[in-house]
Design a protein around this motif. Structure first.
Motif, PDB file in Angstrom:
ATOM      1  N   LEU A 180      13.441 -41.998   1.285  1.00  0.00           N
ATOM      2  CA  LEU A 180      13.266 -40.515   1.530  1.00  0.00           C
ATOM      3  C   LEU A 180      14.655 -39.894   0.643  1.00  0.00           C
ATOM      4  N   GLN A 197      28.820 -27.581   4.589  1.00  0.00           N
ATOM      5  CA  GLN A 197      27.923 -27.652   4.527  1.00  0.00           C
ATOM      6  C   GLN A 197      27.354 -28.426   3.410  1.00  0.00           C
ATOM      7  N   LEU A 251      13.251 -43.869  11.399  1.00  0.00           N
ATOM      8  CA  LEU A 251      12.552 -43.144  11.418  1.00  0.00           C
ATOM      9  C   LEU A 251      11.163 -42.103  10.951  1.00  0.00           C
ATOM     10  N   VAL A 252      10.868 -41.880  10.190  1.00  0.00           N
ATOM     11  CA  VAL A 252      10.001 -40.410  10.641  1.00  0.00           C
ATOM     12  C   VAL A 252       8.633 -40.306  10.768  1.00  0.00           C
ATOM     13  N   TRP A 255       5.953 -39.833   8.876  1.00  0.00           N
ATOM     14  CA  TRP A 255       5.298 -40.816   7.138  1.00  0.00           C
ATOM     15  C   TRP A 255       5.206 -41.632   6.744  1.00  0.00           C
ATOM     16  N   ILE A 262      22.839 -44.886   4.941  1.00  0.00           N
ATOM     17  CA  ILE A 262      23.288 -45.268   6.283  1.00  0.00           C
ATOM     18  C   ILE A 262      22.365 -45.965   6.824  1.00  0.00           C
ATOM     19  N   ARG A 299      26.435 -36.977   2.338  1.00  0.00           N
ATOM     20  CA  ARG A 299      25.486 -37.833   1.791  1.00  0.00           C
ATOM     21  C   ARG A 299      24.628 -38.835   1.230  1.00  0.00           C
ATOM     22  N   THR A 300      24.809 -38.220   0.217  1.00  0.00           N
ATOM     23  CA  THR A 300      23.720 -38.320  -0.262  1.00  0.00           C
ATOM     24  C   THR A 300      23.887 -39.480  -1.033  1.00  0.00           C
ATOM     25  N   ARG A 327      15.227 -48.301   3.068  1.00  0.00           N
ATOM     26  CA  ARG A 327      15.546 -46.879   3.041  1.00  0.00           C
ATOM     27  C   ARG A 327      17.458 -46.427   2.168  1.00  0.00           C
ATOM     28  N   VAL A 359      16.861 -36.096   9.889  1.00  0.00           N
ATOM     29  CA  VAL A 359      17.076 -36.914   9.855  1.00  0.00           C
ATOM     30  C   VAL A 359      17.161 -37.329   7.543  1.00  0.00           C
ATOM     31  N   TYR A 398      29.554 -40.231   8.970  1.00  0.00           N
ATOM     32  CA  TYR A 398      28.750 -39.547   8.196  1.00  0.00           C
ATOM     33  C   TYR A 398      29.059 -38.380   8.658  1.00  0.00           C
ATOM     34  N   MET A 403      13.295 -38.915  -2.910  1.00  0.00           N
ATOM     35  CA  MET A 403      13.281 -37.525  -2.473  1.00  0.00           C
ATOM     36  C   MET A 403      14.101 -36.428  -2.531  1.00  0.00           C
ATOM     37  N   ILE A 404      15.145 -36.734  -2.454  1.00  0.00           N
ATOM     38  CA  ILE A 404      16.110 -35.762  -1.860  1.00  0.00           C
ATOM     39  C   ILE A 404      17.007 -35.482  -2.978  1.00  0.00           C
ATOM     40  N   GLN A 457      27.041 -32.066   2.296  1.00  0.00           N
ATOM     41  CA  GLN A 457      25.485 -32.727   1.978  1.00  0.00           C
ATOM     42  C   GLN A 457      25.368 -33.770   0.325  1.00  0.00           C
ATOM     43  N   GLU A 477      12.771 -34.322  14.365  1.00  0.00           N
ATOM     44  CA  GLU A 477      12.864 -35.358  14.766  1.00  0.00           C
ATOM     45  C   GLU A 477      12.919 -35.485  13.288  1.00  0.00           C
ATOM     46  N   ARG A 478      11.563 -34.836  12.131  1.00  0.00           N
ATOM     47  CA  ARG A 478      12.213 -35.443  10.973  1.00  0.00           C
ATOM     48  C   ARG A 478      13.369 -34.958  10.152  1.00  0.00           C
ATOM     49  N   LEU A 500      14.070 -27.968   1.149  1.00  0.00           N
ATOM     50  CA  LEU A 500      13.761 -29.648   1.453  1.00  0.00           C
ATOM     51  C   LEU A 500      13.271 -29.867   2.402  1.00  0.00           C
ATOM     52  N   ILE A 506      20.887 -35.705   7.264  1.00  0.00           N
ATOM     53  CA  ILE A 506      22.122 -36.960   7.272  1.00  0.00           C
ATOM     54  C   ILE A 506      21.307 -37.203   6.717  1.00  0.00           C
ATOM     55  N   PHE A 507      20.517 -37.419   5.733  1.00  0.00           N
ATOM     56  CA  PHE A 507      20.774 -38.184   4.184  1.00  0.00           C
ATOM     57  C   PHE A 507      20.533 -37.242   3.064  1.00  0.00           C
ATOM     58  N   GLY A 508      21.531 -35.771   3.364  1.00  0.00           N
ATOM     59  CA  GLY A 508      21.691 -34.943   2.392  1.00  0.00           C
ATOM     60  C   GLY A 508      20.820 -33.946   2.025  1.00  0.00           C
TER      61      GLY A 508
END
Ligand SMILES: Nc1ncnc2c1ncn2[C@@H]1O[C@H](COP(=O)(O)OP(=O)(O)OP(=O)(O)O)[C@@H](O)[C@H]1O
Ligand SMILES: [Mg+2]
Lengths: 271, 224
Positions: B106, B75, B94-95, B98, B87, B82-83, B154, A181, B53, B109-110, B79, A177-178, A191, A184-186
């Protein structure tokens, strides 16, 4: 509790593989010296009419690595005690020559027979005694033990690998799951799978540490007090510090392969 | 103004093309536009966002988002794209292991922002969605509407170029809904963010000009 169980389910099979690797290393080392001892302790007896040099023996069969003349004077002095010096010389002249012949490698019974017939082709050679039966029985027992142990280690390794993959699938489910997610956020692959790698690498270190501890215990406590000669003599062979590196590299290799397989199979968010 | 989204003869389907959801749809959306998407349940609204997306490849036609053709994008480009998206999911996504604050940042962080920046942003965003006191809780300790607002925070945390929101007020009362609409209006107005919102109820009080698409019987139609 669940956390500890999850780790143990991964560490134990990993340790089984590491123990297998270490047993193999130790067995190989200790038996190498044993095998060398068997080989070096072995010689055949060759009786000839005239003196022969090593090169002459080697011309007959290339496996011969050395030949040593047995002093005939010793034999004569044993059997001719109290006989006059002259007759002593006559006996000496009538006696054939005796050689201890050593080989360059460990051969099977048929290999020994081949050497025997090769040597007997020479007219000079009167008799060859291979002592083949006692030689081959210890050799066969030794080969059998070696084969069984290797088979067992391989079997244990395969079973453990399956357990590791099984545990990996549980991890994959827990982290799926994590990771999706984050994808999807790239988030890049490293990471996304960072936690998995961290956990797996920590486990690899733990497994190496525990395996090392077991072997150090065997080396310094059990083997030293065991009273088993071959163990005590080969104590230094039991666990070398370089083995830690071998074990760690193996453990890391296994877990990284395992994590990669999980990471790549959970790719894609399409349901 | 340039097209941020360009769909031409777009067909979307599941089950390897067997189950068509959207067929031969063409539309363009420009930078800074605000678009509402409505349509009956099961008509394919979420499916369209999924395609936007890059989680569902077009079966036919082309779909270009931010200059990338999503039918053929690699890919690493996807990526990167998507940043820049914010969305919001119908089912929150949600995670759960966390904290709320960590979920919110998130995207930061990315992008590699420092922990300090992440913390300040988390506080600021949670204040916006009226969840400041829940920062250290975990998603499953929150109500559905609260989780939904975490999802909104988020999506907004890194000032995305495009917001793709799937029923962002689906579980909220009028007051909370208006908070969300205000946030989106602000993003659109002040940062020129392109916003696509799937909703079953277009807000009655809405100050910005907007476009309205309806998805129905596999088609995407604009209401004028
Ligand atoms: N992963 C999937 N595989 C197969 N079919 C799917 C999948 N996801 C959705 N569908 C189907 O596609 C159709 C459109 O689904 P979608 O979720 O896009 O609808 P929606 O417009 O968002 O509906 P709602 O308003 O209820 O959220 C539905 O018939 C649904 O059953
Ligand atoms: Mg939907």
């Amino acid at each position: 509790m669940k956390f500890i169980k999850n780790h143990l389910m991964f560490i134990l099979p990993l340790m089984a593989i590491l123990l297998g690797i270490e047993f193999y290393l130790v067995f190989d080392r200790t038996t190498n010296s044993y095998e060398k001892g068997l080989k070096e302790g072995y010689s055949m007896l060759v009786v000839t009419k005239k003196p022969m040099k090593l090169s002459m023996f080697q011309a007959l069969n290339r496996h011969i690595s050395s030949s040593e003349k047995i002093k005939r004077e010793n034999i004569v002095s044993e059997i001719a005690k109290g006989v006059s010096k002259n007759s002593n010389k006559e006996i000496l002249a009538a006696l054939p020559y005796f050689y201890n012949v050593r080989l360059d490698s460990y051969l099977s019974t048929s290999g020994l027979e081949k050497i025997k017939t090769d040597l007997e082709k020479d007219k000079n050679v009167k008799k060859v005694e291979t002592f083949g039966s006692s030689y081959s029985s210890s050799y066969r027992l030794f080969s059998f033990i070696k084969f069984t142990l290797k088979l067992f280690i391989v079997f244990m390794g395969v079973v453990s690998l399956f357990l590791i993959i099984k545990q990996m699938e549980i991890w994959k489910y827990a982290h799926k799951e994590r990771m999706q997610v984050m994808e999807i956020f790239g988030a890049p692959l490293m990471l996304r799978s960072g936690v998995l790698f961290r956990v797996a690498i920590v486990d690899a270190f733990l497994a190496t540490l525990l395996t090392t501890a077991i072997f150090l215990y065997i080396k310094f406590q059990w083997a030293a007090n065991s009273g088993i000669d071959i163990m005590m003599q080969n104590k230094t062979e039991l666990f070398k510090m370089t083995d830690i590196a071998i074990l760690l590299v193996s453990a890391l290799f296994i877990v990284i392969i395992a994590v990669y397989s999980v990471v790549f199979s959970s790719k894609g968010v399409e349901e | 103004m340039s097209n941020v989204i360009n769909a031409q003869h777009l067909t979307l389907a599941y089950d390897g093309g067997a189950k068509e959801i959207i067929k031969d749809a063409s539309f363009t959306i420009k930078k800074g536009e605000f678009v509402f998407i409505t349509g009956p349940s099961g008509s394919g609204k979420s499916t369209l966002l999924k395609a936007l997306y890059g989680a569902l490849k077009p079966t036919e036609g082309s779909l270009v988002v931010g200059g990338l053709d999503l039918a053929s994008v690699g890919q690493s480009k996807l990526q990167e794209l998507r940043t820049h998206l914010g969305i919001i999911f119908q089912d929150y996504k949600l995670v759960n292991e966390w904290s709320v604050a960590k979920n919110v940042v998130l995207p930061l962080m990315i992008a590699g922002y420092s922990v300090d920046v992440q913390n300040t942003q988390a506080q600021r965003l949670l204040k916006h969605v009226k969840l400041s006191e829940h920062a250290d809780k975990y998603p499953l300790e929150l109500s559905g509407g609260e989780q939904q607002r975490v999802g909104v925070a988020r999506a907004l945390s890194k000032n995305p170029v495009v917001i793709l929101a799937d029923e962002p007020t689906g579980n909220l009362d009028d007051y909370s809904s208006n908070v969300i609409w205000d946030l989106m209006e602000n993003a659109c107005q002040q940062l020129d963010t392109t916003v696509l919102v799937v909703t079953h109820k277009i807000p009655t009080i809405f100050s910005l000009p907007y476009r309205h698409f309806i998805i129905e019987s596999k088609g995407v139609y604009e209401v004028h």
